[in-house]
Design an enzyme around this catalytic site. Structure first.
Site, PDB file in Angstrom:
ATOM      1  N   GLU A 133       0.885  -1.173   0.000  1.00  0.00           N
ATOM      2  CA  GLU A 133       0.000   0.000   0.000  1.00  0.00           C
ATOM      3  C   GLU A 133       0.915   1.212   0.000  1.00  0.00           C
ATOM      4  O   GLU A 133       1.491   1.560   1.025  1.00  0.00           O
ATOM      5  CB  GLU A 133      -0.890   0.007   1.257  1.00  0.00           C
ATOM      6  CG  GLU A 133      -1.849  -1.163   1.381  1.00  0.00           C
ATOM      7  CD  GLU A 133      -3.025  -1.074   0.431  1.00  0.00           C
ATOM      8  OE1 GLU A 133      -3.242   0.000  -0.171  1.00  0.00           O
ATOM      9  OE2 GLU A 133      -3.729  -2.077   0.276  1.00  0.00           O
ATOM     10  N   CYS A 135      -2.299   9.509   2.090  1.00  0.00           N
ATOM     11  CA  CYS A 135      -1.973   8.774   0.859  1.00  0.00           C
ATOM     12  C   CYS A 135      -3.044   8.993  -0.201  1.00  0.00           C
ATOM     13  O   CYS A 135      -2.743   9.111  -1.379  1.00  0.00           O
ATOM     14  CB  CYS A 135      -1.789   7.288   1.157  1.00  0.00           C
ATOM     15  SG  CYS A 135      -3.178   6.553   2.012  1.00  0.00           S
TER      16      CYS A 135
HETATM   17  P1  NAD Z   1       8.314   4.943   4.538  1.00  0.00           P
HETATM   18  O1  NAD Z   1       8.355   4.139   3.307  1.00  0.00           O
HETATM   19  O2  NAD Z   1       9.423   5.887   4.808  1.00  0.00           O
HETATM   20  O3  NAD Z   1       8.248   3.995   5.827  1.00  0.00           O
HETATM   21  C1  NAD Z   1       7.220   3.053   6.033  1.00  0.00           C
HETATM   22  C2  NAD Z   1       7.667   2.013   7.035  1.00  0.00           C
HETATM   23  O4  NAD Z   1       8.712   1.237   6.460  1.00  0.00           O
HETATM   24  C3  NAD Z   1       8.235   2.578   8.344  1.00  0.00           C
HETATM   25  O5  NAD Z   1       7.755   1.806   9.412  1.00  0.00           O
HETATM   26  C4  NAD Z   1       9.741   2.419   8.161  1.00  0.00           C
HETATM   27  O6  NAD Z   1      10.441   2.299   9.368  1.00  0.00           O
HETATM   28  C5  NAD Z   1       9.778   1.120   7.388  1.00  0.00           C
HETATM   29  N1  NAD Z   1      11.024   0.894   6.636  1.00  0.00           N
HETATM   30  C6  NAD Z   1      11.921   1.805   6.181  1.00  0.00           C
HETATM   31  N2  NAD Z   1      12.915   1.183   5.513  1.00  0.00           N
HETATM   32  C7  NAD Z   1      12.644  -0.141   5.534  1.00  0.00           C
HETATM   33  C8  NAD Z   1      13.274  -1.298   4.992  1.00  0.00           C
HETATM   34  N3  NAD Z   1      14.407  -1.207   4.292  1.00  0.00           N
HETATM   35  N4  NAD Z   1      12.708  -2.495   5.189  1.00  0.00           N
HETATM   36  C9  NAD Z   1      11.537  -2.602   5.876  1.00  0.00           C
HETATM   37  N5  NAD Z   1      10.887  -1.553   6.410  1.00  0.00           N
HETATM   38  C10 NAD Z   1      11.433  -0.325   6.245  1.00  0.00           C
HETATM   39  O7  NAD Z   1       6.910   5.687   4.532  1.00  0.00           O
HETATM   40  P2  NAD Z   1       6.321   6.733   5.593  1.00  0.00           P
HETATM   41  O8  NAD Z   1       7.019   8.037   5.440  1.00  0.00           O
HETATM   42  O9  NAD Z   1       6.241   6.126   6.944  1.00  0.00           O
HETATM   43  O10 NAD Z   1       4.806   6.865   5.088  1.00  0.00           O
HETATM   44  C11 NAD Z   1       4.428   7.775   4.102  1.00  0.00           C
HETATM   45  C12 NAD Z   1       4.147   7.057   2.814  1.00  0.00           C
HETATM   46  O11 NAD Z   1       3.172   6.057   3.034  1.00  0.00           O
HETATM   47  C13 NAD Z   1       3.552   7.974   1.763  1.00  0.00           C
HETATM   48  O12 NAD Z   1       4.106   7.685   0.497  1.00  0.00           O
HETATM   49  C14 NAD Z   1       2.080   7.615   1.804  1.00  0.00           C
HETATM   50  O13 NAD Z   1       1.385   7.944   0.631  1.00  0.00           O
HETATM   51  C15 NAD Z   1       2.133   6.159   2.070  1.00  0.00           C
HETATM   52  N6  NAD Z   1       0.871   5.650   2.634  1.00  0.00           N
HETATM   53  C16 NAD Z   1       0.119   4.795   1.875  1.00  0.00           C
HETATM   54  C17 NAD Z   1      -1.096   4.328   2.365  1.00  0.00           C
HETATM   55  C18 NAD Z   1      -1.958   3.384   1.559  1.00  0.00           C
HETATM   56  O14 NAD Z   1      -2.849   2.809   2.135  1.00  0.00           O
HETATM   57  N7  NAD Z   1      -1.728   3.209   0.271  1.00  0.00           N
HETATM   58  C19 NAD Z   1      -1.531   4.734   3.636  1.00  0.00           C
HETATM   59  C20 NAD Z   1      -0.744   5.601   4.363  1.00  0.00           C
HETATM   60  C21 NAD Z   1       0.468   6.051   3.857  1.00  0.00           C
END
Ligand code: NAD
Length: 500
Positions: free
Chosen positions: A241, A275
């Protein structure tokens, strides 16, 4: 025990993004901690699966009840960790409650054993289809909706009979930890929901484990790629997502007051850190001036802050402020006009509302996810052009259409390249637990919520039981006579010509 044992000494602080104050310290769980949590989850998953549909349903309904009774406390943790207004945090928790309720009530109906008609050729077979749990599901969550987003995986995975190990965002570890505490209060026997806290490395350890049946990731597309690569090692399937660049389309005959109100909320609520937030608005020529007037009047009334009267809070992730500023400046450098606010609207940690017009299609503000309270408004000649431009992005999460014409709006909704489209309201689909949620392209794949969301966390199991013997065609003893009878039957059943 609901939370992974804190073997590790290292900790990190979750900060209030409005004040910079430390909300709480949390452990940085390393690979060994994550592996230990998964081991405990494997045992818990066997117990939870054997508990059966009815008992799991009661337990999950009680988790829902516990969350409802502790709604204000949960909302306060969300408010402190994300900076969003308390009422928004309450609303988010209410939506999480409705998903827990739906998943608990519908799991058996969607996933339980059912008979399947075998068809004439296998009429002697009693066929059963059921959906079995995957074991342990890893969930990695973002910070922007720290309970609503992960509950879309957690509630459905638990309802399907799995145990969950959840890695919340490093910006919102307290929300995840409190959720696990509430679950443990209702399910004290085994840790069916554990939380591991830390940075990306903690998430990476979860994704690369050979002992998880699925990884449900919500976050940005670049991180989704890393998670998918880690999961590929063990052929672990994932749900992704990811982000979006959603459009709102305003037709010539739309209710412009309603459209401006919804588009503004879609763009600016949660400081635009949504998002499925509205990042671009395409307005059909005849309605453009009137719509823009209404939108800008309303936008000027909004004020960010951390107080009760603030419309929205700070930018939660400090690094995002630079992205927002770059998008505004790039749009203006390329010929766009700031009709509300401008580059000076970025007042760390807040961003005041920014409305941009005449922004060229190749600007970052039109192409990349901004994740701030900014919006670009574009004039188009027709609804068709609006849809065509809305679809000019690699993302495809959701979208909004305002129109006075039902069938035109439905046609445009179908043509929009997105997982969800809401007509004459913003993001109404997110409130309907029965509807699937997920994107296409850069916005990810797989679905949470609804029946599809339940099936996402289970594997179909097909069982046949022969009730009586008939012709045995899969035997070296089959006769030519039997084969001739079957060929005759096939001709009778399938050989006819169909008329239109
Ligand atoms: P992010 O990708 O920076 O981090 C998401 C999660 O992944 C965090 O818990 C982070 O610690 C973890 N992470 C980071 N590196 C990793 C790795 N190498 N391996 C495994 N996990 C890792 O995203 P964010 O800044 O927390 O969230 C914002 C993003 O999420 C935006 O792009 C937003 O649009 C999206 N989002 C999507 C939805 C949806 O339902 N489609 C909902 C909410 C947010």
């Amino acid at each position: 025990m609901s939370v992974a044992t804190e073997r590790t000494e290292k900790t990190f602080a979750s900060l209030n993004p409005a004040t910079g104050e430390v909300v709480a310290e949390h452990p940085v769980h390393d690979g060994d901690d994550v592996a230990a949590a998964i081991d405990r989850a494997r045992e818990a998953s066997r117990w939870w699966a054997e508990l059966g549909w009815r008992e799991r349903r009661v337990r999950l309904l009680n988790v829902k009840g516990s969350l409802a009774r502790n709604l204000n406390r949960m909302a306060e943790v969300i408010h402190q960790e994300t900076g969003k207004p308390v009422a928004d945090a309450q609303l988010e928790t209410i939506m999480a409650i409705s998903h827990l309720d739906w998943a608990a009530r519908n799991a058996q109906k969607v996933l339980g054993p059912r008979s399947v008609y075998p068809g004439m050729m296998a009429i002697n077979q009693k066929c059963t289809l059921e959906y079995q749990p995957l074991g342990v599901v890893g969930v990695i969550g973002p910070w922007n909706y720290p309970i609503f987003t992960p509950i879309g995986s957690i509630a459905y995975a638990l309802a399907a009979g799995n145990a969950v190990v959840f890695k919340p965002s490093e910006f919102t570890p307290g929300v995840g930890t409190y959720l696990a505490e509430l679950v443990a209060g209702v399910v004290p026997e085994h840790p069916v929901l554990q939380v591991v806290t830390g940075y990306g490395a903690t998430g990476a350890a979860l994704a690369s484990s050979p002992h998880i049946g699925k990884l449900a990731f919500t976050g940005s597309a670049p991180t989704a790629r890393k998670v998918m690569a880690a999961c590929a090692e063990n052929l672990t399937p994932i749900v992704a997502e990811c982000g979006g660049k959603d459009a709102c389309i305003v037709d010539a005959d739309a209710d412009l007051d309603a459209a401006a109100d919804a588009a503004l909320w879609g763009a600016m609520s949660n400081a635009g850190q949504t998002c499925i937030g509205v990042e671009r608005i395409y307005v059909v020529d005849r309605a453009y001036d009137a719509f823009l007037g209404k939108l800008t009047d309303k936008a000027r009334e909004l004020r960010p802050g951390f107080d009760r009267e603030a419309a929205y809070g700070p930018i939660t992730m400090p690094g995002q402020l630079d992205v927002i500023e770059r998008h505004i400046k790039d749009a203006i450098d390329k010929g766009g006009k700031a009709v509300v606010g401008g580059p000076e609207s970025v007042r760390k940690p807040y961003v005041e509302p920014v409305v941009l017009t005449d922004v060229p299609d190749d600007s970052a503000a039109v192409r990349e996810e901004t994740f701030g309270p900014t919006i670009t408004v574009h004039r188009v000649a027709s609804l068709d052009e609006a849809v065509e431009k809305a679809n000019r992005t690699g993302y495809g999460l959701a979208g909004t259409i305002f129109s006075g014409n039902k069938s035109r709006a439905m046609e445009a909704a179908r043509a929009m390249r997105s997982g969800m489209t809401s007509i004459n309201a913003f993001a109404a689909f997110a409130q309907v637990a029965a509807l699937p949620f997920g994107g296409v392209g850069e916005s990810g794949f797989g679905r949470i919520h609804g029946a599809d969301g339940l099936r996402e966390f289970a594997r179909p199991k097909a069982i046949t039981r022969q009730r009586f013997a008939t012709m045995n065609l899969t035997s070296f003893a089959r006769s030519e006579k039997e084969m001739a009878r079957v060929l005759g039957l096939i001709n009778m059943l399938h050989g006819k010509r169909y008329k239109r």
